[in-house]
Design a protein around this motif. Sequence first.
Motif, PDB file in Angstrom:
ATOM      1  N   VAL A 191       0.827  -1.205   0.000  1.00  0.00           N
ATOM      2  CA  VAL A 191       0.000   0.000   0.000  1.00  0.00           C
ATOM      3  C   VAL A 191       0.862   1.257   0.000  1.00  0.00           C
ATOM      4  CG1 VAL A 191      -1.634   1.328   1.396  1.00  0.00           C
ATOM      5  CG2 VAL A 191      -1.997  -1.106   1.043  1.00  0.00           C
ATOM      6  N   GLN A 192       1.968   1.239   0.733  1.00  0.00           N
ATOM      7  CA  GLN A 192       2.854   2.396   0.782  1.00  0.00           C
ATOM      8  C   GLN A 192       3.749   2.500  -0.452  1.00  0.00           C
ATOM      9  OE1 GLN A 192       5.042   2.268   4.436  1.00  0.00           O
ATOM     10  NE2 GLN A 192       3.302   2.957   5.652  1.00  0.00           N
ATOM     11  N   LYS A 193       3.623   1.560  -1.354  1.00  0.00           N
ATOM     12  CA  LYS A 193       4.385   1.542  -2.610  1.00  0.00           C
ATOM     13  C   LYS A 193       5.887   1.646  -2.371  1.00  0.00           C
ATOM     14  CE  LYS A 193       0.550   3.329  -5.215  1.00  0.00           C
ATOM     15  NZ  LYS A 193      -0.008   4.410  -5.993  1.00  0.00           N
ATOM     16  N   ARG A 194       6.343   0.862  -1.425  1.00  0.00           N
ATOM     17  CA  ARG A 194       7.775   0.797  -1.156  1.00  0.00           C
ATOM     18  C   ARG A 194       8.436  -0.131  -2.161  1.00  0.00           C
ATOM     19  NH1 ARG A 194       8.993   0.568   5.222  1.00  0.00           N
ATOM     20  NH2 ARG A 194       7.756   2.350   5.844  1.00  0.00           N
ATOM     21  N   PRO A 195       9.748  -0.030  -2.301  1.00  0.00           N
ATOM     22  CA  PRO A 195      10.440  -0.996  -3.157  1.00  0.00           C
ATOM     23  C   PRO A 195      10.346  -2.402  -2.577  1.00  0.00           C
ATOM     24  CG  PRO A 195      11.977   0.622  -2.263  1.00  0.00           C
ATOM     25  CD  PRO A 195      10.619   0.979  -1.773  1.00  0.00           C
ATOM     26  N   GLY A 196      10.474  -3.393  -3.403  1.00  0.00           N
ATOM     27  CA  GLY A 196      10.382  -4.775  -2.950  1.00  0.00           C
ATOM     28  C   GLY A 196       8.981  -5.311  -3.105  1.00  0.00           C
ATOM     29  N   LYS A 197       8.311  -4.903  -4.181  1.00  0.00           N
ATOM     30  CA  LYS A 197       6.940  -5.344  -4.409  1.00  0.00           C
ATOM     31  C   LYS A 197       6.846  -6.857  -4.513  1.00  0.00           C
ATOM     32  CE  LYS A 197       3.120  -4.681  -7.620  1.00  0.00           C
ATOM     33  NZ  LYS A 197       2.691  -4.022  -8.866  1.00  0.00           N
ATOM     34  N   GLY A 198       7.794  -7.479  -5.182  1.00  0.00           N
ATOM     35  CA  GLY A 198       7.787  -8.937  -5.321  1.00  0.00           C
ATOM     36  C   GLY A 198       7.976  -9.640  -3.991  1.00  0.00           C
ATOM     37  N   LEU A 199       8.846  -9.083  -3.155  1.00  0.00           N
ATOM     38  CA  LEU A 199       9.049  -9.665  -1.822  1.00  0.00           C
ATOM     39  C   LEU A 199       7.782  -9.557  -0.982  1.00  0.00           C
ATOM     40  CD1 LEU A 199      12.594  -8.238  -0.992  1.00  0.00           C
ATOM     41  CD2 LEU A 199      12.026 -10.590  -1.579  1.00  0.00           C
ATOM     42  N   ALA A 200       7.100  -8.417  -1.095  1.00  0.00           N
ATOM     43  CA  ALA A 200       5.866  -8.230  -0.327  1.00  0.00           C
ATOM     44  C   ALA A 200       4.786  -9.203  -0.787  1.00  0.00           C
ATOM     45  CB  ALA A 200       5.390  -6.793  -0.459  1.00  0.00           C
ATOM     46  N   ILE A 201       4.664  -9.380  -2.085  1.00  0.00           N
ATOM     47  CA  ILE A 201       3.667 -10.331  -2.608  1.00  0.00           C
ATOM     48  C   ILE A 201       4.014 -11.752  -2.175  1.00  0.00           C
ATOM     49  CG2 ILE A 201       2.759 -11.349  -4.739  1.00  0.00           C
ATOM     50  CD1 ILE A 201       3.002  -8.550  -6.000  1.00  0.00           C
ATOM     51  N   ALA A 202       5.294 -12.094  -2.238  1.00  0.00           N
ATOM     52  CA  ALA A 202       5.715 -13.426  -1.787  1.00  0.00           C
ATOM     53  C   ALA A 202       5.449 -13.596  -0.294  1.00  0.00           C
ATOM     54  CB  ALA A 202       7.192 -13.639  -2.089  1.00  0.00           C
ATOM     55  N   GLY A 203       5.651 -12.539   0.497  1.00  0.00           N
ATOM     56  CA  GLY A 203       5.358 -12.602   1.933  1.00  0.00           C
ATOM     57  C   GLY A 203       3.881 -12.809   2.207  1.00  0.00           C
ATOM     58  N   ILE A 204       3.037 -12.147   1.428  1.00  0.00           N
ATOM     59  CA  ILE A 204       1.583 -12.328   1.592  1.00  0.00           C
ATOM     60  C   ILE A 204       1.182 -13.755   1.214  1.00  0.00           C
ATOM     61  CG2 ILE A 204      -0.658 -11.605   0.692  1.00  0.00           C
ATOM     62  CD1 ILE A 204       0.547  -8.779   0.419  1.00  0.00           C
ATOM     63  N   ILE A 205       1.723 -14.255   0.114  1.00  0.00           N
ATOM     64  CA  ILE A 205       1.383 -15.615  -0.329  1.00  0.00           C
ATOM     65  C   ILE A 205       1.860 -16.650   0.682  1.00  0.00           C
ATOM     66  CG2 ILE A 205       1.883 -17.357  -2.095  1.00  0.00           C
ATOM     67  CD1 ILE A 205       1.859 -15.042  -4.134  1.00  0.00           C
ATOM     68  N   THR A 206       3.109 -16.507   1.165  1.00  0.00           N
ATOM     69  CA  THR A 206       3.596 -17.480   2.151  1.00  0.00           C
ATOM     70  C   THR A 206       2.840 -17.351   3.470  1.00  0.00           C
ATOM     71  OG1 THR A 206       5.373 -15.957   2.767  1.00  0.00           O
ATOM     72  CG2 THR A 206       5.909 -17.690   1.173  1.00  0.00           C
ATOM     73  N   GLY A 207       2.404 -16.138   3.806  1.00  0.00           N
ATOM     74  CA  GLY A 207       1.594 -15.966   5.017  1.00  0.00           C
ATOM     75  C   GLY A 207       0.254 -16.676   4.920  1.00  0.00           C
ATOM     76  N   ILE A 208      -0.400 -16.517   3.770  1.00  0.00           N
ATOM     77  CA  ILE A 208      -1.683 -17.197   3.561  1.00  0.00           C
ATOM     78  C   ILE A 208      -1.488 -18.710   3.555  1.00  0.00           C
ATOM     79  CG2 ILE A 208      -3.505 -17.590   1.846  1.00  0.00           C
ATOM     80  CD1 ILE A 208      -3.219 -14.618   1.087  1.00  0.00           C
ATOM     81  N   PHE A 209      -0.438 -19.160   2.871  1.00  0.00           N
ATOM     82  CA  PHE A 209      -0.160 -20.602   2.842  1.00  0.00           C
ATOM     83  C   PHE A 209       0.160 -21.120   4.248  1.00  0.00           C
ATOM     84  CE2 PHE A 209       2.597 -24.293   1.825  1.00  0.00           C
ATOM     85  CZ  PHE A 209       1.653 -25.050   1.156  1.00  0.00           C
ATOM     86  N   GLY A 210       0.876 -20.321   5.038  1.00  0.00           N
ATOM     87  CA  GLY A 210       1.179 -20.714   6.417  1.00  0.00           C
ATOM     88  C   GLY A 210      -0.070 -20.841   7.268  1.00  0.00           C
ATOM     89  N   ILE A 211      -1.017 -19.917   7.085  1.00  0.00           N
ATOM     90  CA  ILE A 211      -2.282 -20.002   7.824  1.00  0.00           C
ATOM     91  C   ILE A 211      -3.042 -21.255   7.424  1.00  0.00           C
ATOM     92  CG2 ILE A 211      -4.580 -18.966   8.049  1.00  0.00           C
ATOM     93  CD1 ILE A 211      -3.276 -16.239   8.022  1.00  0.00           C
ATOM     94  N   LEU A 212      -3.151 -21.506   6.120  1.00  0.00           N
ATOM     95  CA  LEU A 212      -3.893 -22.689   5.656  1.00  0.00           C
ATOM     96  C   LEU A 212      -3.242 -23.990   6.128  1.00  0.00           C
ATOM     97  CD1 LEU A 212      -4.761 -21.557   2.019  1.00  0.00           C
ATOM     98  CD2 LEU A 212      -6.259 -21.598   4.026  1.00  0.00           C
ATOM     99  N   LEU A 213      -1.928 -24.040   6.068  1.00  0.00           N
ATOM    100  CA  LEU A 213      -1.219 -25.241   6.508  1.00  0.00           C
ATOM    101  C   LEU A 213      -1.364 -25.441   8.022  1.00  0.00           C
ATOM    102  CD1 LEU A 213       0.391 -27.366   4.983  1.00  0.00           C
ATOM    103  CD2 LEU A 213       2.466 -26.122   5.560  1.00  0.00           C
ATOM    104  N   SER A 214      -1.328 -24.362   8.781  1.00  0.00           N
ATOM    105  CA  SER A 214      -1.502 -24.463  10.234  1.00  0.00           C
ATOM    106  C   SER A 214      -2.900 -24.948  10.582  1.00  0.00           C
ATOM    107  CB  SER A 214      -1.255 -23.104  10.897  1.00  0.00           C
ATOM    108  OG  SER A 214       0.070 -22.714  10.754  1.00  0.00           O
ATOM    109  N   ILE A 215      -3.911 -24.429   9.884  1.00  0.00           N
ATOM    110  CA  ILE A 215      -5.281 -24.880  10.123  1.00  0.00           C
ATOM    111  C   ILE A 215      -5.421 -26.361   9.771  1.00  0.00           C
ATOM    112  CG2 ILE A 215      -7.667 -24.630   9.314  1.00  0.00           C
ATOM    113  CD1 ILE A 215      -7.121 -21.609   9.110  1.00  0.00           C
ATOM    114  N   LEU A 216      -4.777 -26.773   8.681  1.00  0.00           N
ATOM    115  CA  LEU A 216      -4.816 -28.181   8.292  1.00  0.00           C
ATOM    116  C   LEU A 216      -4.195 -29.065   9.373  1.00  0.00           C
ATOM    117  CD1 LEU A 216      -5.393 -30.313   6.035  1.00  0.00           C
ATOM    118  CD2 LEU A 216      -3.028 -29.949   5.331  1.00  0.00           C
ATOM    119  N   PHE A 217      -3.033 -28.666   9.898  1.00  0.00           N
ATOM    120  CA  PHE A 217      -2.393 -29.453  10.949  1.00  0.00           C
ATOM    121  C   PHE A 217      -3.234 -29.472  12.225  1.00  0.00           C
ATOM    122  CE2 PHE A 217       1.767 -29.158   8.654  1.00  0.00           C
ATOM    123  CZ  PHE A 217       2.024 -30.523   8.631  1.00  0.00           C
TER     124      PHE A 217
END
Length: 114
Positions: free
Chosen positions: A77-103
């Motif tokens: 949202v703040q349009k900082r550099p590292g857009k790809g890293l931020a998107i990867a962080g969001i994706i891994t965060g969502i995947f981490g939540i789903l995997l934790s719920i599964l476990f």
Amino acid sequence: MEQGNYGENFDRGYEEQARPRQQVIVIGELVPDKRTTKNLAICSLVLGILAIVFSFLPYIGIILALIALPQGIVSLVQKRPGKGLAIAGIITGIFGILLSILFILVYVVAVLAL
């Protein structure tokens, strides 16, 4: 110039030495905040990866992922550099939540099956 005892200078009185500083007034536009660091995006990605790694521990993965998600979103949202890293962080965060719920569901089913 009159010299007193111990080299005192009487020409410059106390008033000149104790004069308060003048205020600085800035006229014009404020400089926009230029944040050029990728810290939020990197932190989001690292916490997302840790959320996946620790997803087998109840609630630890969810907590890490819930910290990773807002940091990645704020970085985007703040349009900082590292857009790809931020998107990867969001994706891994969502995947981490789903995997934790599964476990957690697997643990609950395993306990109920005993």
